[in-house]
Each structure stands twice: as C-alpha cells, then as structure tokens.
Scaffold this active site. Structure first.
Site, PDB file in Angstrom:
ATOM      1  N   CYS A   1      -3.256  -3.962   4.362  1.00 21.32           N
ATOM      2  CA  CYS A   1      -2.236  -4.899   4.845  1.00 21.32           C
ATOM      3  C   CYS A   1      -2.487  -6.339   4.398  1.00 21.32           C
ATOM      4  O   CYS A   1      -1.715  -7.239   4.733  1.00 21.32           O
ATOM      5  CB  CYS A   1      -2.150  -4.838   6.370  1.00 21.32           C
ATOM      6  SG  CYS A   1      -1.745  -3.190   6.990  1.00 21.32           S
TER       7      CYS A   1
ATOM      8  N   GLU B   1       0.844  -1.190   0.000  1.00 22.41           N
ATOM      9  CA  GLU B   1       0.000   0.000   0.000  1.00 22.41           C
ATOM     10  C   GLU B   1       0.883   1.245   0.000  1.00 22.41           C
ATOM     11  O   GLU B   1       0.429   2.341   0.333  1.00 22.41           O
ATOM     12  CB  GLU B   1      -0.961   0.009   1.186  1.00 22.41           C
ATOM     13  CG  GLU B   1      -0.324  -0.166   2.542  1.00 22.41           C
ATOM     14  CD  GLU B   1      -1.363  -0.202   3.662  1.00 22.41           C
ATOM     15  OE1 GLU B   1      -1.921   0.866   3.962  1.00 22.41           O
ATOM     16  OE2 GLU B   1      -1.599  -1.285   4.223  1.00 22.41           O
TER      17      GLU B   1
ATOM     18  N   HIS C   1      -1.337 -10.565  11.858  1.00 19.81           N
ATOM     19  CA  HIS C   1      -0.924  -9.272  11.325  1.00 19.81           C
ATOM     20  C   HIS C   1      -0.736  -8.340  12.521  1.00 19.81           C
ATOM     21  O   HIS C   1      -1.622  -8.232  13.376  1.00 19.81           O
ATOM     22  CB  HIS C   1      -1.983  -8.704  10.388  1.00 19.81           C
ATOM     23  CG  HIS C   1      -1.825  -7.235  10.145  1.00 19.81           C
ATOM     24  ND1 HIS C   1      -0.684  -6.712   9.587  1.00 19.81           N
ATOM     25  CD2 HIS C   1      -2.632  -6.184  10.427  1.00 19.81           C
ATOM     26  CE1 HIS C   1      -0.804  -5.392   9.507  1.00 19.81           C
ATOM     27  NE2 HIS C   1      -1.977  -5.050  10.016  1.00 19.81           N
TER      28      HIS C   1
END
Length: 390
Positions: free
Chosen positions: A111, A79, A233
């Site tokens: 993400c 990103e 994550h």
C-alpha cells in the site's frame, strides 16, 4: 521552490455492497463491521474495471489540455497490476492522451506504492520545474468470499498531479521512513487473492507509526500541536484511530479534540469505499479536504503511509491559499450519489467473474458500466481498453 499536490481526484466503481447486509449473510453481528472496523459500504469492481481503468477514470476528471502537454512522468502505484512486465502507467498514458515525451513506470510495495511515487515525483520536479507528474494509486483489494479479510475489501483509485507552485498542498521535506522485512501481508505471483496475518499486521502498523512518529518529532522539531489533522493509510477506518490513540495523550486537550474530530472526517470516503490499498491514504486526505469546510489555508496536515512487508513513512503538507477552489467536490459527490447497491448474491457472482485464465478471447458487455474508461475484453492475450469519450 514549493512542490506538492496541484490537483487530486478519485474514482470508485458504480456498485457497492452494504456492510450490514454482508455481515448478516455471514452470520456475523453487523456492529463488528460498522463499528468494530468502521466500514459502512464496500465498493465492488465489475469485470469491466481493473487497476488500469480505475486509475484512468480517477485522472480523467482532473486533467486538462495544459496538463496533457506538461505531464512528462506517469507513476502508477499498485499491487493489483495486470501484467508482470508492462506497467499500468503506459496504458493510462495512452488512454488519457498524454504527450509522448514522457516516462511511465509502475511502482510496487504493497500500500506504500503511491507514496513512493510522490517522492519520486518531487525529485523530478526539483530538476524539471516546468514539468508535471501524474501519480496514481489504484487497487482492487481481494481476500476471497467468506474469508476473515472479506470485510476489508474494496476498489478504487486516486490520481494526483504533482508540480511546482501547487495549488492544493505544499509537501514539506521532514519525511521519515522505515523498512523491515516482515510477512504480515503478501500475495504470491500464483495467487489472485492476498494472504494476511491480521493481528500481526495491525501490530506492525502501529509499531511502524510509533517509530516514524518519534523519529519525525526529533528530525522536524514539530509535535501534535503543529498538526491540524493526521491522515492515515486506512485498510479499514478504525486502524488509523488505533494508531492515533497511542500518541494522542502527548497533546493538550483542545489539540486532542481537534485531531480526533478531523480524523473522523478524514474517514468518511474510506468508510463507504473500502480498502483501496495504494490510494487509501490519499482518499483519507481527500475526504478531509472536501468534507471539512472550515479547514483553513496554511494549516499543516500529517500523513502516515504504510505498506505491508513492510515500509512506513510519515510526512507533512501545508494547505495553500484558496485550495478549495481546486477540489472536485461535486463530481466526487456524484460518484457516491449515483452508485447502485447490489445484493449479496449479485456481489458474489461479480466477485467470481474473472477473465479467462487460459488467455482465450472474450468480449465484455461495457454498456452496463457507466464509467468513461472500461475494459472491453481480451484479444490474443491483450487487454482491450475503451475510452468512451474518444
């Protein structure tokens, strides 16, 4: 046919900020950074590093000549893209000297991008078993100086080769995923910094995890006792722990202890690099594999991927025989051992240094950057990359 992670590597810039010193400079109690969100150091990207160079440096250490001939698909999850049209994958493909008969694309969903890339890679390998796919997760997290999100910045990249008969991890097929159009985090095209509704984003992260976890149990018939560890994550290292705690009581005490202990091990690299967006989950996986020496082959590891906006996915992998022989533990330790701490003043100056916004030519001093692959400047609106090993 087994398909999964055959090789995995990462790269982080050579400079970092100490989070206690950053807290003190912002008149914040240091424990809010080191304990509250669980961060100790934050990697800082110099102007000579961008998402392309970070990805290329991460891949450089793991690929060999056989890989260069067999990789026919490069998937760049990011990103922090440097061009609205041309993919970062095309630049990396050239910088690594990969054979030309290959696809190269960039994938974007906050993400989640690298996870999407892995799933695309699995499909490609299923149809082309002799091929290899290079999947990259590369980002520079920027929220701005003196902002609420400053402490969750970072920079780095993870590179993975996905293949048949993988030597590190077989990826199973019990995947469960979820999409919902929400505004918890976003970065409009006109902005070089992200916007985030922090409390809402934390809530959605946990909600997504709970939903995909319940669906995963139903689909797979597996539960926490079947997991040696769960990697998350990690926008900051406490985030995954908050999610894990919402389900941990489902497990017997010995399983709870194992999952909590392995969770902490999985956060070691992230704690000292910061948020690297698309690469964060896989940096967590790498931290677990390289720092837990008694992690046995054949065990199952759960993985939760989350990309704001939002897409979430839960999936699992099984460690392969002698997987530790194919890790790059020493070179990764060198990354940490050779990094240089910068002062808050130096960090702020580096943060504010950007390429010309009007497209003017610029030549950068690449001698101060020890990385093999660097950004040397811009000419005629084109970024100029250098592989010092070429």
């Amino acid at each position: 046919m087994k398909i999964g992670i055959d090789k995995i590597g990462f790269y982080a810039p050579h400079i970092y900020v100490d989070m206690e010193k950053l807290a003190e400079a912002r008149d914040i109690e240091p424990a809010k950074f080191t304990v509250g969100i669980g961060q100790s150091q934050m990697a800082v990207a110099p102007i000579t590093q961008d998402s392309v160079t970070l990805a290329a440096n991460a891949a450089l250490e793991i690929i060999d000549d056989e890989d260069r001939e067999k990789i026919d698909f490069v998937i760049f999850g990011s990103e922090s893209g440097i061009d609205h049209s041309k993919s970062g994958a095309v630049y990396v493909h050239q910088l690594l000297g990969l054979q030309p008969q290959a696809r190269a694309v960039e994938v974007k969903q906050a993400c989640y991008g690298a996870t999407a890339g892995i799933q695309m890679a699995k499909g490609h390998i299923a149809l082309n078993p002799e091929s290899k796919v290079l999947v990259l997760g590369s980002d520079i997290a920027r929220y701005g100086l003196n902002t609420a999100g400053e402490s969750t910045q970072g920079a780095g990249a993870v590179a993975m080769i996905i293949s048949a008969n993988p030597r590190i991890m077989e990826l199973e097929n019990h995947n469960v995923y979820l999409t919902n159009d929400i505004m918890d985090f976003w970065r409009p095209i006109y902005s070089d910094k992200a916007f985030v509704d922090g409390k809402f984003s934390n809530e959605q992260y946990i909600l997504f995890f709970n939903k995909v976890w319940e669906a995963f149990k139903s689909k797979s018939g597996l539960n926490l006792s079947d997991m040696e560890a769960i990697c998350y994550h990690l926008p900051y290292t406490k985030m995954g722990l908050k999610a894990l705690r919402t389900v941990i009581d489902e497990a017997p005490e010995e399983v709870r202890e194992r999952l909590l202990e392995n969770y902490q091990i999985s956060t070691q690299y992230n704690r000292n690099v910061g948020n690297i967006y698309t690469g964060s989950l896989y940096l967590s996986l790498l931290s677990l594999l390289e720092n837990k020496e008694d992690l046995k082959e054949g065990v199952r590891i759960g993985m939760f991927s989350y990309g704001s906006g939002a897409v979430g996915e839960f999936f699992t992998g099984v460690l392969q025989p002698n997987y530790r022989e194919h890790l790059h533990i020493e070179s990764h330790q060198r990354i940490f051992d050779t990094r240089k701490e910068v002062t808050i003043e130096e960090y702020e100056a580096i943060f504010e240094e950007t390429l010309p916004r009007d497209g003017a030519d610029i030549e950068l001093n690449i001698e101060q950057d020890p990385a093999s692959i660097v950004l040397s400047g811009t000419v005629d609106n084109k970024r100029q990359y250098v592989n010092k090993n070429s």
